[in-house]
Scaffold this motif. Structure first.
Motif, PDB file in Angstrom:
ATOM      1  N   VAL A 118       8.268  14.666  -8.770  1.00 50.59           N
ATOM      2  CA  VAL A 118       8.540  15.131 -10.130  1.00 50.59           C
ATOM      3  C   VAL A 118      10.017  15.459 -10.264  1.00 50.59           C
ATOM      4  CG1 VAL A 118       7.949  16.846 -11.896  1.00 50.59           C
ATOM      5  CG2 VAL A 118       6.223  16.131 -10.214  1.00 50.59           C
ATOM      6  N   ASP A 119      10.645  14.943 -11.317  1.00 51.26           N
ATOM      7  CA  ASP A 119      12.030  15.304 -11.608  1.00 51.26           C
ATOM      8  C   ASP A 119      12.368  14.804 -13.011  1.00 51.26           C
ATOM      9  OD1 ASP A 119      14.889  16.035 -11.254  1.00 51.26           O
ATOM     10  OD2 ASP A 119      14.296  16.202  -9.157  1.00 51.26           O
ATOM     11  N   SER A 120      13.652  14.809 -13.344  1.00 51.15           N
ATOM     12  CA  SER A 120      14.095  14.415 -14.684  1.00 51.15           C
ATOM     13  C   SER A 120      14.153  12.898 -14.823  1.00 51.15           C
ATOM     14  CB  SER A 120      15.467  15.014 -14.981  1.00 51.15           C
ATOM     15  OG  SER A 120      16.409  14.557 -14.027  1.00 51.15           O
ATOM     16  N   THR A 121      14.293  12.437 -16.060  1.00 54.79           N
ATOM     17  CA  THR A 121      14.265  11.003 -16.368  1.00 54.79           C
ATOM     18  C   THR A 121      15.267  10.210 -15.537  1.00 54.79           C
ATOM     19  OG1 THR A 121      13.734  11.643 -18.645  1.00 54.79           O
ATOM     20  CG2 THR A 121      14.345   9.347 -18.261  1.00 54.79           C
ATOM     21  N   GLY A 122      16.483  10.718 -15.420  1.00 53.57           N
ATOM     22  CA  GLY A 122      17.539   9.976 -14.750  1.00 53.57           C
ATOM     23  C   GLY A 122      17.363   9.837 -13.254  1.00 53.57           C
ATOM     24  N   LYS A 123      16.415  10.563 -12.658  1.00 55.35           N
ATOM     25  CA  LYS A 123      16.240  10.511 -11.211  1.00 55.35           C
ATOM     26  C   LYS A 123      15.004   9.718 -10.786  1.00 55.35           C
ATOM     27  CE  LYS A 123      18.748  14.753 -10.104  1.00 55.35           C
ATOM     28  NZ  LYS A 123      18.763  15.983  -9.303  1.00 55.35           N
ATOM     29  N   LEU A 124      14.250   9.199 -11.745  1.00 58.68           N
ATOM     30  CA  LEU A 124      12.987   8.546 -11.403  1.00 58.68           C
ATOM     31  C   LEU A 124      13.191   7.289 -10.557  1.00 58.68           C
ATOM     32  CD1 LEU A 124      10.884   8.967 -14.667  1.00 58.68           C
ATOM     33  CD2 LEU A 124      11.148  10.530 -12.719  1.00 58.68           C
ATOM     34  N   ASP A 125      14.189   6.475 -10.886  1.00 52.21           N
ATOM     35  CA  ASP A 125      14.445   5.266 -10.089  1.00 52.21           C
ATOM     36  C   ASP A 125      14.821   5.633  -8.662  1.00 52.21           C
ATOM     37  OD1 ASP A 125      13.857   3.573 -12.174  1.00 52.21           O
ATOM     38  OD2 ASP A 125      15.944   3.292 -12.788  1.00 52.21           O
ATOM     39  N   MET A 126      15.604   6.689  -8.486  1.00 49.74           N
ATOM     40  CA  MET A 126      15.956   7.127  -7.142  1.00 49.74           C
ATOM     41  C   MET A 126      14.716   7.551  -6.372  1.00 49.74           C
ATOM     42  SD  MET A 126      18.530  10.175  -5.869  1.00 49.74           S
ATOM     43  CE  MET A 126      17.393  11.496  -6.297  1.00 49.74           C
ATOM     44  N   LEU A 127      13.798   8.270  -7.039  1.00 49.94           N
ATOM     45  CA  LEU A 127      12.578   8.713  -6.370  1.00 49.94           C
ATOM     46  C   LEU A 127      11.738   7.527  -5.917  1.00 49.94           C
ATOM     47  CD1 LEU A 127      11.531  11.652  -8.737  1.00 49.94           C
ATOM     48  CD2 LEU A 127      12.740  11.789  -6.556  1.00 49.94           C
ATOM     49  N   ARG A 128      11.678   6.501  -6.753  1.00 48.86           N
ATOM     50  CA  ARG A 128      10.937   5.288  -6.365  1.00 48.86           C
ATOM     51  C   ARG A 128      11.599   4.633  -5.158  1.00 48.86           C
ATOM     52  NH1 ARG A 128      11.147   4.553 -12.137  1.00 48.86           N
ATOM     53  NH2 ARG A 128       9.112   4.996 -13.102  1.00 48.86           N
ATOM     54  N   GLU A 132       4.115   7.697  -6.790  1.00 50.64           N
ATOM     55  CA  GLU A 132       4.077   7.944  -8.231  1.00 50.64           C
ATOM     56  C   GLU A 132       5.245   8.851  -8.590  1.00 50.64           C
ATOM     57  OE1 GLU A 132       0.147   8.936 -10.021  1.00 50.64           O
ATOM     58  OE2 GLU A 132      -0.543   8.982  -7.927  1.00 50.64           O
ATOM     59  N   VAL A 133       5.746   8.713  -9.805  1.00 50.79           N
ATOM     60  CA  VAL A 133       6.798   9.600 -10.286  1.00 50.79           C
ATOM     61  C   VAL A 133       6.379  10.178 -11.630  1.00 50.79           C
ATOM     62  CG1 VAL A 133       8.650   8.408  -9.067  1.00 50.79           C
ATOM     63  CG2 VAL A 133       8.072   7.720 -11.398  1.00 50.79           C
ATOM     64  N   ILE A 134       6.819  11.402 -11.876  1.00 55.79           N
ATOM     65  CA  ILE A 134       6.515  12.085 -13.131  1.00 55.79           C
ATOM     66  C   ILE A 134       7.805  12.650 -13.697  1.00 55.79           C
ATOM     67  CG2 ILE A 134       5.296  14.025 -14.211  1.00 55.79           C
ATOM     68  CD1 ILE A 134       3.130  13.726 -12.097  1.00 55.79           C
ATOM     69  N   ASP A 135       8.048  12.377 -14.956  1.00 55.87           N
ATOM     70  CA  ASP A 135       9.193  12.922 -15.681  1.00 55.87           C
ATOM     71  C   ASP A 135       8.782  14.273 -16.266  1.00 55.87           C
ATOM     72  OD1 ASP A 135      11.236  13.562 -17.430  1.00 55.87           O
ATOM     73  OD2 ASP A 135      11.403  11.553 -18.280  1.00 55.87           O
ATOM     74  N   TYR A 136       9.325  15.346 -15.719  1.00 53.71           N
ATOM     75  CA  TYR A 136       8.880  16.666 -16.167  1.00 53.71           C
ATOM     76  C   TYR A 136       9.275  16.965 -17.609  1.00 53.71           C
ATOM     77  CZ  TYR A 136      13.548  18.782 -15.700  1.00 53.71           C
ATOM     78  OH  TYR A 136      14.873  19.108 -15.857  1.00 53.71           O
ATOM     79  N   THR A 137      10.237  16.215 -18.153  1.00 54.69           N
ATOM     80  CA  THR A 137      10.625  16.440 -19.550  1.00 54.69           C
ATOM     81  C   THR A 137       9.607  15.851 -20.515  1.00 54.69           C
ATOM     82  OG1 THR A 137      11.928  14.395 -19.791  1.00 54.69           O
ATOM     83  CG2 THR A 137      13.049  16.308 -18.855  1.00 54.69           C
ATOM     84  N   ARG A 138       8.691  15.023 -20.001  1.00 57.50           N
ATOM     85  CA  ARG A 138       7.705  14.366 -20.865  1.00 57.50           C
ATOM     86  C   ARG A 138       6.265  14.709 -20.525  1.00 57.50           C
ATOM     87  NH1 ARG A 138      10.189   8.179 -21.290  1.00 57.50           N
ATOM     88  NH2 ARG A 138      12.243   8.800 -22.106  1.00 57.50           N
ATOM     89  N   GLU A 139       6.046  15.209 -19.315  1.00 62.18           N
ATOM     90  CA  GLU A 139       4.667  15.445 -18.892  1.00 62.18           C
ATOM     91  C   GLU A 139       4.596  16.652 -17.970  1.00 62.18           C
ATOM     92  OE1 GLU A 139       0.949  13.004 -16.796  1.00 62.18           O
ATOM     93  OE2 GLU A 139       2.970  12.116 -16.846  1.00 62.18           O
ATOM     94  N   ASP A 140       3.561  17.477 -18.157  1.00 61.65           N
ATOM     95  CA  ASP A 140       3.308  18.634 -17.300  1.00 61.65           C
ATOM     96  C   ASP A 140       2.272  18.223 -16.266  1.00 61.65           C
ATOM     97  OD1 ASP A 140       2.618  20.979 -16.070  1.00 61.65           O
ATOM     98  OD2 ASP A 140       2.387  22.136 -17.919  1.00 61.65           O
ATOM     99  N   PHE A 141       2.702  18.088 -15.008  1.00 59.29           N
ATOM    100  CA  PHE A 141       1.770  17.596 -13.982  1.00 59.29           C
ATOM    101  C   PHE A 141       0.618  18.554 -13.733  1.00 59.29           C
ATOM    102  CE2 PHE A 141       4.867  20.046 -11.498  1.00 59.29           C
ATOM    103  CZ  PHE A 141       4.064  20.774 -10.657  1.00 59.29           C
ATOM    104  N   THR A 142       0.773  19.828 -14.079  1.00 62.60           N
ATOM    105  CA  THR A 142      -0.325  20.775 -13.857  1.00 62.60           C
ATOM    106  C   THR A 142      -1.456  20.588 -14.863  1.00 62.60           C
ATOM    107  OG1 THR A 142       0.565  22.547 -15.274  1.00 62.60           O
ATOM    108  CG2 THR A 142       1.343  22.453 -12.990  1.00 62.60           C
ATOM    109  N   GLU A 143      -1.218  19.774 -15.904  1.00 57.88           N
ATOM    110  CA  GLU A 143      -2.233  19.532 -16.929  1.00 57.88           C
ATOM    111  C   GLU A 143      -2.878  18.155 -16.788  1.00 57.88           C
ATOM    112  OE1 GLU A 143      -3.193  21.768 -18.911  1.00 57.88           O
ATOM    113  OE2 GLU A 143      -1.567  23.253 -18.985  1.00 57.88           O
TER     114      GLU A 143
END
Length: 340
Positions: A185-195, A201-212
């Protein structure tokens, strides 16, 4: 030699490049010609002198006890003390420069630094000095909090909250190395780096709450601590484990006196009643053990440090500002002028 010197707590503007005496290694110490050193949050804490409690924990009350910042470095052994058996002049090494804790200056932002031999490991040939200098503290924190991971069967579900930071990126790769299915989980600009680091799987915390999401994990490794534990608990299996790391956002949380210490004391008390807050019941790693493990992970290609940018010693103020003012991807490195 040239070194960064800090005579008072404050901001990066208080750091100055000066000529100082070259350190003399003690009997159990190694003199290292620094080729690269890295910035991480604990270095910033001591530069700022906040939280104030760190001044009572060895950093120095009114000013830094050691005037030269920096703890993580890589370089070339220049000379060794008479009791040193693990290294010899010419060896390429990396490691921390502080023995017990990170909340003190370690002298790494200099052309030379003297280090106890048990804090060092040989630098693998497949990584650069910059990459090696980026891992010691972040790797030590990740390994300490992932003790017991090697005993897990493959396929365990792990979530790394803050996977794009220094500690989170290493935790992501270490858990993958042990066969876990990792969600980062991190911000939009870091998702490609995480992959690119291997996240399943990657989650953009600015768009989705993984706890939900309704997904439950065996382990949540939480770097930013940006939600209450009750929210994280919704995303944990009943026998899962929550690992809080804590990041004050370079003072953004405003906890200037005690920092996150009360936060962690609360978790210690709660752990008597909540199984998900209990550790693995294994001994703490020494820095010697952690350095050896990090060397193996680097050499085997199981972790690949990401470097955001490199600055010379004379640019240390700009390096700090870039670290906490911009969204960085990977570590910020300081390189002594003679090593460029």
């Amino acid at each position: 030699m040239k070194a960064i010197v800090q005579e008072r707590y404050g901001s990066p503007d208080d750091l100055e490049l000066r000529e100082v005496a070259k350190p003399v290694p003690g009997d159990d110490e190694v003199l290292v010609r620094v080729r690269a050193a890295s910035i991480h949050p604990d270095v910033w804490h001591v530069v700022a002198g906040r939280p104030y409690v760190l001044r009572l924990m060895g950093a120095g009350f009114s000013k830094p006890k050691n005037p030269i910042p920096g703890t993580d470095m890589a370089g070339i052994v220049e000379s060794v003390g008479k009791s040193v058996t693990r290294f010899r002049p010419g060896d390429l090494v990396f490691g921390e420069t502080t023995v017990k804790q990170q909340w003190i200056h370690g002298g790494a932002f200099a052309e030379y630094v003297s280090v106890q031999q048990d804090l060092l490991a040989l630098k693998p040939g497949n990584v650069t000095f910059e990459q090696a200098a980026s891992v010691p503290t972040s790797g030590f924190i990740a390994l300490q909090n992932l003790r017991g991971l090697s005993q897990w069967p493959p396929g365990k579900k792990v979530l790394i909250n803050g996977g794009g930071g220094g500690v989170g990126a290493l935790a992501l790769q270490i858990t993958k190395a042990y066969g876990a299915h990792v969600t980062a989980v991190d911000s939009t600009g870091k998702l490609d780096m995480l992959r690119s680091l291997g996240a399943d799987e990657v989650i953009d915390y600015t768009r989705e709450d993984f706890t939900e999401r309704g997904v439950r994990y065996d382990l949540i490794f939480d770097v930013p601590g940006n939600r209450p534990f009750s929210a994280f608990r919704r995303a944990l299996k009943p026998d899962g484990r929550y690992v809080p790391i804590g990041h004050e956002g370079y003072g953004a949380l405003g906890k200037h006196v005690f920092g996150l210490i009360p936060h962690f004391l609360k978790f210690i008390v709660l752990s008597f009643f909540v199984k998900q807050l209990r550790g693995p019941g294994l001994p703490w790693l020494t820095k010697k053990e952690a350095s050896a493990t990090l060397r193996h992970l680097l050499e085997s290609g199981k972790i690949t440090p990401i470097i955001d940018s490199t600055f010379q010693l004379s640019e240390v103020r700009e390096a700090f500002r870039h670290t906490f003012e911009d969204e960085i991807q990977g570590k910020v490195i300081i390189t002594p002028t003679e090593a460029v």
